[in-house]
Write a protein that holds these residues in place. Structure first.
Motif, mmCIF file in Angstrom:
data_model
loop_
_atom_site.group_PDB
_atom_site.id
_atom_site.type_symbol
_atom_site.label_atom_id
_atom_site.label_comp_id
_atom_site.label_asym_id
_atom_site.label_seq_id
_atom_site.Cartn_x
_atom_site.Cartn_y
_atom_site.Cartn_z
ATOM 1 N N ARG A 235 0.849 -1.185 0.000
ATOM 2 C CA ARG A 235 0.000 0.000 0.000
ATOM 3 C C ARG A 235 0.883 1.233 0.000
ATOM 4 O O ARG A 235 2.023 1.207 0.480
ATOM 5 C CB ARG A 235 -0.936 0.023 1.212
ATOM 6 N N VAL A 236 0.337 2.320 -0.552
ATOM 7 C CA VAL A 236 1.046 3.591 -0.591
ATOM 8 C C VAL A 236 0.643 4.394 0.635
ATOM 9 O O VAL A 236 -0.553 4.612 0.883
ATOM 10 C CB VAL A 236 0.716 4.366 -1.876
ATOM 11 N N GLN B 37 4.563 0.585 1.324
ATOM 12 C CA GLN B 37 4.747 -0.265 2.499
ATOM 13 C C GLN B 37 4.323 -1.683 2.131
ATOM 14 O O GLN B 37 3.202 -1.914 1.679
ATOM 15 C CB GLN B 37 3.910 0.264 3.660
ATOM 16 N N ASN B 38 5.235 -2.633 2.310
ATOM 17 C CA ASN B 38 4.963 -4.022 1.935
ATOM 18 C C ASN B 38 4.733 -4.879 3.175
ATOM 19 O O ASN B 38 5.293 -4.617 4.241
ATOM 20 C CB ASN B 38 6.141 -4.597 1.142
ATOM 21 N N SER B 39 3.918 -5.898 3.019
ATOM 22 C CA SER B 39 3.707 -6.860 4.103
ATOM 23 C C SER B 39 3.651 -8.261 3.509
ATOM 24 O O SER B 39 3.278 -8.447 2.350
ATOM 25 C CB SER B 39 2.414 -6.565 4.878
ATOM 26 N N LEU B 40 4.056 -9.227 4.307
ATOM 27 C CA LEU B 40 4.087 -10.625 3.880
ATOM 28 C C LEU B 40 3.358 -11.456 4.913
ATOM 29 O O LEU B 40 3.577 -11.294 6.120
ATOM 30 C CB LEU B 40 5.538 -11.103 3.745
ATOM 31 N N GLY B 41 2.484 -12.320 4.457
ATOM 32 C CA GLY B 41 1.762 -13.173 5.386
ATOM 33 C C GLY B 41 1.211 -14.398 4.677
ATOM 34 O O GLY B 41 1.652 -14.757 3.581
ATOM 35 N N SER B 42 0.252 -15.020 5.306
ATOM 36 C CA SER B 42 -0.343 -16.252 4.787
ATOM 37 C C SER B 42 -1.854 -16.103 4.720
ATOM 38 O O SER B 42 -2.429 -15.139 5.243
ATOM 39 C CB SER B 42 0.034 -17.440 5.683
ATOM 40 N N ALA C 220 -4.558 -2.480 2.011
ATOM 41 C CA ALA C 220 -3.612 -2.733 0.921
ATOM 42 C C ALA C 220 -4.214 -2.286 -0.408
ATOM 43 O O ALA C 220 -5.418 -2.406 -0.650
ATOM 44 C CB ALA C 220 -3.258 -4.211 0.859
ATOM 45 N N THR C 221 -3.365 -1.757 -1.281
ATOM 46 C CA THR C 221 -3.801 -1.327 -2.609
ATOM 47 C C THR C 221 -3.459 -2.360 -3.675
ATOM 48 O O THR C 221 -4.004 -2.319 -4.768
ATOM 49 C CB THR C 221 -3.146 0.014 -2.974
ATOM 50 N N ASP C 222 -2.563 -3.262 -3.358
ATOM 51 C CA ASP C 222 -2.165 -4.289 -4.318
ATOM 52 C C ASP C 222 -1.916 -5.587 -3.548
ATOM 53 O O ASP C 222 -1.087 -5.613 -2.631
ATOM 54 C CB ASP C 222 -0.908 -3.858 -5.072
ATOM 55 N N ILE C 223 -2.643 -6.641 -3.899
ATOM 56 C CA ILE C 223 -2.520 -7.924 -3.197
ATOM 57 C C ILE C 223 -2.242 -9.020 -4.216
ATOM 58 O O ILE C 223 -2.981 -9.192 -5.191
ATOM 59 C CB ILE C 223 -3.809 -8.258 -2.408
ATOM 60 N N ARG C 224 -1.180 -9.762 -3.965
ATOM 61 C CA ARG C 224 -0.816 -10.893 -4.829
ATOM 62 C C ARG C 224 -0.803 -12.155 -3.978
ATOM 63 O O ARG C 224 -0.147 -12.213 -2.940
ATOM 64 C CB ARG C 224 0.557 -10.647 -5.454
#
Length: 457
Positions: A51-52, A79-84, A104-108
Protein backbone atom coordinates in the motif's frame (compact mmCIF):
# COMPACT_ATOMS: atom_id res chain seq x y z
CA UNK A 1 1.20 -55.42 26.50
CA UNK A 2 -1.57 -53.28 25.09
CA UNK A 3 0.88 -50.37 24.59
CA UNK A 4 3.39 -52.67 22.86
CA UNK A 5 0.74 -53.88 20.46
CA UNK A 6 -0.08 -50.29 19.52
CA UNK A 7 3.55 -49.53 18.75
CA UNK A 8 3.89 -52.64 16.60
CA UNK A 9 0.78 -51.64 14.69
CA UNK A 10 2.39 -48.28 13.94
CA UNK A 11 5.51 -49.95 12.62
CA UNK A 12 3.78 -52.41 10.31
CA UNK A 13 1.10 -50.20 8.76
CA UNK A 14 1.30 -50.53 4.98
CA UNK A 15 3.20 -47.54 3.63
CA UNK A 16 1.07 -47.30 0.50
CA UNK A 17 -2.15 -47.05 2.52
CA UNK A 18 -0.64 -44.37 4.76
CA UNK A 19 0.32 -42.31 1.73
CA UNK A 20 -3.19 -42.40 0.26
CA UNK A 21 -5.33 -41.32 3.19
CA UNK A 22 -5.48 -38.74 5.95
CA UNK A 23 -4.50 -40.22 9.36
CA UNK A 24 -7.60 -41.42 11.18
CA UNK A 25 -6.06 -42.78 14.38
CA UNK A 26 -3.28 -42.10 16.84
CA UNK A 27 -1.41 -45.07 15.42
CA UNK A 28 -1.42 -43.63 11.91
CA UNK A 29 -0.42 -40.19 13.19
CA UNK A 30 2.55 -41.72 14.95
CA UNK A 31 3.73 -43.00 11.59
CA UNK A 32 3.66 -39.66 9.72
CA UNK A 33 1.93 -36.32 9.28
CA UNK A 34 2.85 -36.38 5.59
CA UNK A 35 -0.55 -37.52 4.19
CA UNK A 36 -2.32 -34.85 6.23
CA UNK A 37 0.05 -32.11 5.07
CA UNK A 38 -0.18 -33.27 1.46
CA UNK A 39 -3.94 -32.84 1.56
CA UNK A 40 -4.10 -29.55 3.48
CA UNK A 41 -1.06 -27.60 2.22
CA UNK A 42 -2.42 -26.68 -1.27
CA UNK A 43 -5.17 -24.60 0.39
CA UNK A 44 -2.68 -22.48 2.36
CA UNK A 45 -1.32 -19.54 0.35
CA UNK A 46 1.34 -16.87 0.60
CA UNK A 47 0.11 -13.29 0.46
CA UNK A 48 2.16 -10.32 -0.70
CA UNK A 49 0.43 -6.99 -0.02
CA UNK A 50 1.50 -3.41 -0.58
CA UNK A 51 0.00 0.00 0.00
CA UNK A 52 1.05 3.59 -0.59
CA UNK A 53 1.36 5.60 2.62
CA UNK A 54 1.89 9.33 2.96
CA UNK A 55 4.52 10.07 5.55
CA UNK A 56 3.59 12.83 7.96
CA UNK A 57 5.72 15.95 7.95
CA UNK A 58 8.10 15.92 10.94
CA UNK A 59 7.12 19.55 11.58
CA UNK A 60 3.35 18.99 11.56
CA UNK A 61 1.77 20.42 14.69
CA UNK A 62 4.98 22.02 15.88
CA UNK A 63 4.14 25.48 17.30
CA UNK A 64 7.48 26.96 16.20
CA UNK A 65 8.40 25.25 12.91
CA UNK A 66 4.94 24.17 11.74
CA UNK A 67 4.26 27.49 10.02
CA UNK A 68 7.76 27.84 8.59
CA UNK A 69 7.63 24.42 6.92
CA UNK A 70 3.96 24.46 6.02
CA UNK A 71 4.80 23.77 2.38
CA UNK A 72 7.10 20.86 3.23
CA UNK A 73 5.75 17.81 1.40
CA UNK A 74 6.58 14.35 2.74
CA UNK A 75 7.02 11.87 -0.09
CA UNK A 76 4.67 8.89 -0.40
CA UNK A 77 6.26 5.50 0.05
CA UNK A 78 5.25 1.90 -0.59
CA UNK A 79 4.75 -0.27 2.50
CA UNK A 80 4.96 -4.02 1.93
CA UNK A 81 3.71 -6.86 4.10
CA UNK A 82 4.09 -10.63 3.88
CA UNK A 83 1.76 -13.17 5.39
CA UNK A 84 -0.34 -16.25 4.79
CA UNK A 85 -3.94 -17.07 4.00
CA UNK A 86 -6.32 -20.02 3.73
CA UNK A 87 -8.61 -20.81 0.79
CA UNK A 88 -12.10 -21.63 2.07
CA UNK A 89 -14.07 -22.29 -1.11
CA UNK A 90 -13.77 -23.46 -4.71
CA UNK A 91 -14.52 -19.96 -5.99
CA UNK A 92 -11.48 -18.50 -4.25
CA UNK A 93 -12.62 -17.02 -0.94
CA UNK A 94 -9.53 -16.57 1.25
CA UNK A 95 -9.21 -15.66 4.92
CA UNK A 96 -6.20 -13.81 6.29
CA UNK A 97 -5.33 -11.27 8.97
CA UNK A 98 -6.27 -7.61 8.78
CA UNK A 99 -2.72 -6.64 9.67
CA UNK A 100 -1.54 -8.49 6.55
CA UNK A 101 -3.95 -7.09 3.94
CA UNK A 102 -5.84 -4.24 5.64
CA UNK A 103 -5.79 -1.05 3.55
CA UNK A 104 -3.61 -2.73 0.92
CA UNK A 105 -3.80 -1.33 -2.61
CA UNK A 106 -2.16 -4.29 -4.32
CA UNK A 107 -2.52 -7.92 -3.20
CA UNK A 108 -0.82 -10.89 -4.83
CA UNK A 109 -1.66 -14.42 -3.70
CA UNK A 110 0.72 -17.29 -4.50
CA UNK A 111 -0.50 -20.88 -4.26
CA UNK A 112 1.50 -23.90 -3.24
CA UNK A 113 1.77 -24.93 -6.91
CA UNK A 114 3.23 -21.46 -7.78
CA UNK A 115 0.12 -20.14 -9.49
CA UNK A 116 -0.45 -16.45 -8.77
CA UNK A 117 -3.69 -14.51 -8.46
CA UNK A 118 -4.63 -10.93 -7.77
CA UNK A 119 -7.16 -10.52 -4.98
CA UNK A 120 -9.66 -7.97 -3.68
CA UNK A 121 -10.54 -7.41 -0.03
CA UNK A 122 -14.27 -8.05 0.39
CA UNK A 123 -14.56 -7.57 4.15
CA UNK A 124 -12.03 -6.47 6.76
CA UNK A 125 -12.16 -5.79 10.48
CA UNK A 126 -9.21 -4.39 12.42
CA UNK A 127 -10.59 -5.28 15.86
CA UNK A 128 -10.99 -8.98 15.02
CA UNK A 129 -7.81 -8.87 12.87
CA UNK A 130 -9.58 -10.79 10.09
CA UNK A 131 -10.10 -10.13 6.41
CA UNK A 132 -11.87 -12.01 3.62
CA UNK A 133 -10.41 -11.84 0.11
CA UNK A 134 -11.57 -13.18 -3.21
CA UNK A 135 -9.13 -14.34 -5.86
CA UNK A 136 -9.78 -12.90 -9.31
CA UNK A 137 -10.77 -15.36 -12.04
CA UNK A 138 -10.38 -18.31 -9.69
CA UNK A 139 -12.25 -21.59 -9.97
CA UNK A 140 -11.82 -25.16 -8.77
CA UNK A 141 -9.51 -23.99 -6.00
CA UNK A 142 -8.25 -26.39 -3.30
CA UNK A 143 -9.85 -25.44 0.02
CA UNK A 144 -10.11 -26.44 3.66
CA UNK A 145 -13.33 -27.35 5.40
CA UNK A 146 -14.17 -25.44 8.57
CA UNK A 147 -14.57 -27.36 11.79
CA UNK A 148 -16.78 -25.91 14.51
CA UNK A 149 -14.15 -24.56 16.90
CA UNK A 150 -16.59 -24.92 19.81
CA UNK A 151 -15.81 -28.66 19.71
CA UNK A 152 -12.04 -28.17 20.04
CA UNK A 153 -10.50 -29.43 23.28
CA UNK A 154 -7.25 -28.74 25.08
CA UNK A 155 -4.68 -31.41 24.24
CA UNK A 156 -5.73 -32.02 20.63
CA UNK A 157 -2.95 -32.44 18.11
CA UNK A 158 -2.74 -29.58 15.60
CA UNK A 159 -0.57 -28.41 12.71
CA UNK A 160 0.27 -24.79 11.87
CA UNK A 161 0.89 -24.09 8.16
CA UNK A 162 2.20 -20.78 6.88
CA UNK A 163 5.14 -18.83 5.52
CA UNK A 164 7.33 -17.85 8.52
CA UNK A 165 10.01 -15.23 7.84
CA UNK A 166 9.23 -15.53 4.12
CA UNK A 167 11.25 -18.74 3.78
CA UNK A 168 8.41 -20.60 2.05
CA UNK A 169 5.55 -22.78 3.19
CA UNK A 170 6.40 -24.45 6.48
CA UNK A 171 4.55 -26.89 8.74
CA UNK A 172 4.92 -27.12 12.52
CA UNK A 173 3.12 -29.38 14.97
CA UNK A 174 1.87 -29.06 18.51
CA UNK A 175 -1.25 -29.25 20.60
CA UNK A 176 -4.09 -26.97 21.63
CA UNK A 177 -2.67 -25.65 24.89
CA UNK A 178 -5.50 -23.35 25.92
CA UNK A 179 -8.96 -22.06 25.02
CA UNK A 180 -10.90 -18.87 25.66
CA UNK A 181 -7.78 -16.73 25.83
CA UNK A 182 -8.75 -13.06 25.89
CA UNK A 183 -6.68 -9.90 25.90
CA UNK A 184 -3.39 -11.77 25.44
CA UNK A 185 -2.73 -11.38 21.73
CA UNK A 186 -0.50 -8.65 20.40
CA UNK A 187 -1.38 -6.11 17.75
CA UNK A 188 -4.87 -4.73 17.19
CA UNK A 189 -6.71 -8.02 17.50
CA UNK A 190 -8.85 -8.28 20.61
CA UNK A 191 -11.23 -10.98 21.73
CA UNK A 192 -11.14 -14.71 22.02
CA UNK A 193 -8.32 -17.01 20.89
CA UNK A 194 -7.22 -20.62 20.69
CA UNK A 195 -3.76 -21.02 22.21
CA UNK A 196 -1.28 -23.48 20.72
CA UNK A 197 2.34 -24.45 21.26
CA UNK A 198 2.78 -25.23 17.55
CA UNK A 199 5.58 -22.81 16.57
CA UNK A 200 4.19 -19.65 14.94
CA UNK A 201 6.55 -16.95 13.70
CA UNK A 202 6.32 -13.67 11.75
CA UNK A 203 4.89 -14.50 8.33
CA UNK A 204 2.67 -17.25 9.76
CA UNK A 205 -0.04 -14.62 10.29
CA UNK A 206 -3.19 -15.61 8.43
CA UNK A 207 -2.07 -19.21 8.07
CA UNK A 208 -3.97 -22.34 9.00
CA UNK A 209 -4.26 -24.16 12.31
CA UNK A 210 -5.72 -27.55 11.41
CA UNK A 211 -6.76 -30.67 13.30
CA UNK A 212 -5.72 -34.25 12.52
CA UNK A 213 -8.56 -34.55 9.99
CA UNK A 214 -7.27 -31.60 7.97
CA UNK A 215 -10.09 -29.25 8.98
CA UNK A 216 -9.46 -25.60 9.81
CA UNK A 217 -9.97 -24.80 13.49
CA UNK A 218 -8.28 -21.41 13.58
CA UNK A 219 -6.40 -18.67 11.74
CA UNK A 220 -2.94 -18.02 13.20
CA UNK A 221 -2.67 -14.39 14.22
CA UNK A 222 0.02 -13.64 16.82
CA UNK A 223 2.52 -14.88 19.39
CA UNK A 224 3.46 -13.93 22.91
CA UNK A 225 7.18 -13.27 22.87
CA UNK A 226 9.97 -11.12 24.28
CA UNK A 227 12.58 -12.05 21.69
CA UNK A 228 10.52 -11.77 18.49
CA UNK A 229 10.62 -15.54 17.91
CA UNK A 230 8.20 -18.28 18.85
CA UNK A 231 8.27 -19.33 22.51
CA UNK A 232 5.50 -21.88 22.16
CA UNK A 233 2.65 -19.49 22.97
CA UNK A 234 0.73 -18.72 19.80
CA UNK A 235 -2.82 -17.57 19.21
CA UNK A 236 -5.35 -18.42 16.52
CA UNK A 237 -8.74 -16.87 15.78
CA UNK A 238 -11.39 -19.60 16.07
CA UNK A 239 -13.02 -20.94 12.91
CA UNK A 240 -16.51 -20.24 14.28
CA UNK A 241 -15.82 -16.51 13.93
CA UNK A 242 -14.22 -17.04 10.52
CA UNK A 243 -17.46 -18.68 9.37
CA UNK A 244 -19.42 -15.54 10.28
CA UNK A 245 -16.94 -13.40 8.36
CA UNK A 246 -17.33 -15.55 5.25
CA UNK A 247 -21.11 -15.42 5.51
CA UNK A 248 -21.18 -11.63 5.85
CA UNK A 249 -18.74 -11.26 2.95
CA UNK A 250 -21.02 -13.38 0.75
CA UNK A 251 -23.94 -11.20 1.85
CA UNK A 252 -22.14 -8.13 0.53
CA UNK A 253 -20.97 -6.57 3.79
CA UNK A 254 -17.67 -4.64 3.65
CA UNK A 255 -17.30 -4.26 7.41
CA UNK A 256 -18.02 -6.90 10.04
CA UNK A 257 -21.28 -6.38 11.93
CA UNK A 258 -21.31 -7.50 15.55
CA UNK A 259 -24.49 -7.98 17.51
CA UNK A 260 -25.06 -5.03 19.83
CA UNK A 261 -25.28 -5.76 23.54
CA UNK A 262 -26.11 -2.17 24.54
CA UNK A 263 -24.55 -2.58 27.94
CA UNK A 264 -21.27 -2.50 29.83
CA UNK A 265 -20.11 -5.20 32.19
CA UNK A 266 -17.16 -6.43 34.21
CA UNK A 267 -15.79 -9.87 35.09
CA UNK A 268 -16.89 -11.35 38.39
CA UNK A 269 -13.81 -11.92 40.56
CA UNK A 270 -13.67 -13.57 43.99
CA UNK A 271 -14.53 -10.42 45.95
CA UNK A 272 -17.40 -9.49 43.66
CA UNK A 273 -18.62 -13.09 43.71
CA UNK A 274 -18.91 -13.01 47.51
CA UNK A 275 -20.78 -9.70 47.49
CA UNK A 276 -23.22 -11.05 44.89
CA UNK A 277 -23.67 -14.33 46.74
CA UNK A 278 -22.50 -16.46 43.83
CA UNK A 279 -20.01 -18.61 45.71
CA UNK A 280 -17.82 -19.39 42.70
CA UNK A 281 -16.31 -16.53 40.63
CA UNK A 282 -17.51 -16.45 37.03
CA UNK A 283 -19.69 -14.57 34.59
CA UNK A 284 -20.09 -10.93 33.65
CA UNK A 285 -22.03 -8.54 35.88
CA UNK A 286 -24.13 -5.93 34.06
CA UNK A 287 -23.00 -2.45 35.15
CA UNK A 288 -24.84 -0.11 32.77
CA UNK A 289 -27.50 -0.66 30.14
CA UNK A 290 -28.78 1.43 27.26
CA UNK A 291 -32.60 1.82 27.16
CA UNK A 292 -32.67 0.28 23.66
CA UNK A 293 -30.51 -2.72 24.61
CA UNK A 294 -31.91 -6.10 23.46
CA UNK A 295 -30.87 -7.45 26.88
CA UNK A 296 -33.11 -4.83 28.52
CA UNK A 297 -35.92 -5.81 26.16
CA UNK A 298 -35.54 -9.40 27.40
CA UNK A 299 -35.79 -8.40 31.05
CA UNK A 300 -32.17 -8.11 32.20
CA UNK A 301 -31.22 -5.19 34.45
CA UNK A 302 -27.99 -3.77 35.95
CA UNK A 303 -26.74 -6.10 38.69
CA UNK A 304 -27.65 -9.28 36.84
CA UNK A 305 -24.76 -11.67 36.16
CA UNK A 306 -24.56 -13.22 32.69
CA UNK A 307 -23.15 -16.75 33.03
CA UNK A 308 -23.50 -18.23 29.54
CA UNK A 309 -24.48 -17.55 25.94
CA UNK A 310 -26.12 -20.52 24.23
CA UNK A 311 -24.81 -22.75 27.01
CA UNK A 312 -21.20 -21.63 26.60
CA UNK A 313 -19.79 -19.99 29.75
CA UNK A 314 -18.59 -16.38 29.52
CA UNK A 315 -16.21 -14.82 32.02
CA UNK A 316 -15.18 -11.56 30.34
CA UNK A 317 -16.98 -8.95 28.20
CA UNK A 318 -14.82 -9.77 25.10
CA UNK A 319 -15.75 -13.44 25.46
CA UNK A 320 -19.45 -12.55 25.68
CA UNK A 321 -19.21 -10.38 22.55
CA UNK A 322 -17.37 -13.22 20.80
CA UNK A 323 -20.16 -15.68 21.63
CA UNK A 324 -22.74 -13.19 20.35
CA UNK A 325 -20.71 -12.59 17.16
CA UNK A 326 -20.53 -16.33 16.48
CA UNK A 327 -24.31 -16.51 16.84
CA UNK A 328 -24.68 -13.78 14.22
CA UNK A 329 -26.96 -10.85 13.39
CA UNK A 330 -30.60 -11.85 13.06
CA UNK A 331 -30.37 -14.90 15.32
CA UNK A 332 -31.59 -15.33 18.89
CA UNK A 333 -29.28 -16.37 21.72
CA UNK A 334 -30.15 -18.10 24.95
CA UNK A 335 -28.71 -16.10 27.84
CA UNK A 336 -28.21 -17.74 31.23
CA UNK A 337 -28.01 -15.20 34.06
CA UNK A 338 -28.32 -14.93 37.82
CA UNK A 339 -30.53 -12.46 39.71
CA UNK A 340 -30.81 -12.45 43.50
CA UNK A 341 -29.13 -15.83 43.66
CA UNK A 342 -31.62 -17.45 41.27
CA UNK A 343 -30.60 -18.68 37.81
CA UNK A 344 -32.76 -17.48 34.93
CA UNK A 345 -32.82 -17.95 31.14
CA UNK A 346 -33.79 -15.31 28.58
CA UNK A 347 -33.98 -15.25 24.80
CA UNK A 348 -32.12 -12.21 23.44
CA UNK A 349 -32.27 -11.00 19.83
CA UNK A 350 -28.91 -10.46 18.11
CA UNK A 351 -29.36 -7.04 16.48
CA UNK A 352 -27.01 -4.45 14.99
CA UNK A 353 -26.64 -1.18 16.92
CA UNK A 354 -29.67 1.02 16.11
CA UNK A 355 -29.04 4.17 14.08
CA UNK A 356 -31.64 6.06 16.10
CA UNK A 357 -32.02 8.95 16.71
CA UNK A 358 -30.66 10.02 13.29
CA UNK A 359 -26.91 10.64 13.41
CA UNK A 360 -27.11 13.67 11.08
CA UNK A 361 -23.53 13.17 9.91
CA UNK A 362 -22.16 16.54 8.83
CA UNK A 363 -18.93 17.74 7.23
CA UNK A 364 -18.17 21.48 7.34
CA UNK A 365 -17.41 22.69 3.81
CA UNK A 366 -14.50 24.79 2.60
CA UNK A 367 -16.33 28.05 3.34
CA UNK A 368 -16.81 27.12 6.99
CA UNK A 369 -14.79 28.17 10.01
CA UNK A 370 -13.21 24.71 10.44
CA UNK A 371 -13.28 23.13 6.94
CA UNK A 372 -13.25 19.33 6.92
CA UNK A 373 -14.55 18.96 10.47
CA UNK A 374 -16.80 15.86 10.44
CA UNK A 375 -19.43 15.44 13.16
CA UNK A 376 -22.33 13.19 14.13
CA UNK A 377 -25.00 12.95 16.79
CA UNK A 378 -24.22 10.11 19.19
CA UNK A 379 -26.56 7.12 18.91
CA UNK A 380 -25.91 3.38 19.41
CA UNK A 381 -24.52 2.93 15.87
CA UNK A 382 -22.15 5.90 16.22
CA UNK A 383 -21.12 4.80 19.73
CA UNK A 384 -20.22 1.33 18.44
CA UNK A 385 -18.30 2.83 15.51
CA UNK A 386 -16.31 5.23 17.70
CA UNK A 387 -15.91 2.96 20.75
CA UNK A 388 -17.86 5.26 23.05
CA UNK A 389 -19.65 4.42 26.28
CA UNK A 390 -23.26 3.25 26.04
CA UNK A 391 -24.13 6.29 28.17
CA UNK A 392 -22.40 8.84 25.91
CA UNK A 393 -24.53 11.71 24.60
CA UNK A 394 -23.95 14.78 22.46
CA UNK A 395 -22.07 15.54 19.25
CA UNK A 396 -18.92 13.54 18.48
CA UNK A 397 -15.97 14.43 16.25
CA UNK A 398 -15.62 11.78 13.54
CA UNK A 399 -12.67 13.57 11.93
CA UNK A 400 -11.23 16.90 13.11
CA UNK A 401 -9.96 17.85 9.65
CA UNK A 402 -6.73 19.83 9.23
CA UNK A 403 -8.03 23.06 10.79
CA UNK A 404 -9.88 21.34 13.64
CA UNK A 405 -6.72 19.40 14.48
CA UNK A 406 -4.76 22.66 14.65
CA UNK A 407 -7.38 24.01 17.05
CA UNK A 408 -6.79 20.98 19.31
CA UNK A 409 -9.73 18.76 18.39
CA UNK A 410 -9.26 14.99 18.15
CA UNK A 411 -11.31 12.11 16.78
CA UNK A 412 -13.73 10.93 19.48
CA UNK A 413 -14.02 14.28 21.26
CA UNK A 414 -17.58 15.05 22.36
CA UNK A 415 -18.58 18.68 21.80
CA UNK A 416 -20.92 20.16 24.41
CA UNK A 417 -21.01 23.92 23.80
CA UNK A 418 -19.53 26.74 21.72
CA UNK A 419 -19.06 30.04 23.55
CA UNK A 420 -21.48 28.83 26.24
CA UNK A 421 -24.24 27.85 23.80
CA UNK A 422 -25.22 24.17 24.03
CA UNK A 423 -24.91 22.19 20.80
CA UNK A 424 -28.16 20.46 19.89
CA UNK A 425 -27.37 19.20 16.38
CA UNK A 426 -24.18 18.71 14.33
CA UNK A 427 -25.74 20.76 11.52
CA UNK A 428 -25.67 23.92 13.67
CA UNK A 429 -21.99 23.73 14.67
CA UNK A 430 -20.69 25.82 11.76
CA UNK A 431 -23.22 28.59 12.47
CA UNK A 432 -22.25 28.65 16.16
CA UNK A 433 -18.58 28.86 15.19
CA UNK A 434 -19.32 31.79 12.85
CA UNK A 435 -21.26 33.61 15.58
CA UNK A 436 -18.39 33.11 18.05
CA UNK A 437 -15.58 34.15 15.66
CA UNK A 438 -12.93 35.48 15.76
CA UNK A 439 -12.30 34.27 19.36
CA UNK A 440 -13.82 30.84 19.87
CA UNK A 441 -14.24 28.66 22.96
CA UNK A 442 -15.31 25.03 22.68
CA UNK A 443 -16.36 23.03 25.74
CA UNK A 444 -15.68 19.35 25.07
CA UNK A 445 -15.11 15.99 26.70
CA UNK A 446 -12.25 13.63 25.88
CA UNK A 447 -12.66 10.26 27.57
CA UNK A 448 -13.26 11.03 31.24
CA UNK A 449 -11.73 14.51 31.04
CA UNK A 450 -13.49 17.78 30.42
CA UNK A 451 -11.55 20.34 28.43
CA UNK A 452 -11.89 23.87 27.12
CA UNK A 453 -10.34 24.77 23.77
CA UNK A 454 -9.73 28.45 23.03
CA UNK A 455 -8.40 29.68 19.70
CA UNK A 456 -8.60 32.58 17.29
CA UNK A 457 -9.25 32.48 13.56
Amino acid sequence: MRRTATILLCLFLPLQAAAEQVPQSQAQISLSFAPLVKEAAPAVVNIYASRVVQDRSPFAGDPLFGGLFRDFQARPRVQNSLGSGVILSEDGYVVSNYHVVGQATDIRVVLNDRREFEADVLLADEEADLAILQLKNAKDMPFLDLRNSETVEVGELVLAIGNPFGVGQTVSSGIVSGLARTGTATGNGRGYFIQTDAPINPGNSGGALIDVSGRLIGVNTSILTRSGGSNGIGFAIPSALVQQFVQQARDGQTGFQRPWAGMTGQPVDADLSDSLGLGVPGGVVVVQMHPASPFAASGLTPGDVVLAVDGEPVNTPPEMIYRMSVRGIGAEAEITYVRDGKQEIAKVAMIPPPDEPPAERTVIDQDGVLPGLSLARINPAVSAEMGLSTQAKGIVVLDPGPFGARAGLQQGDILNAIDGVDIVSPTEVDALLRDAAPRIQIDAQRGNRRLVLRFRI
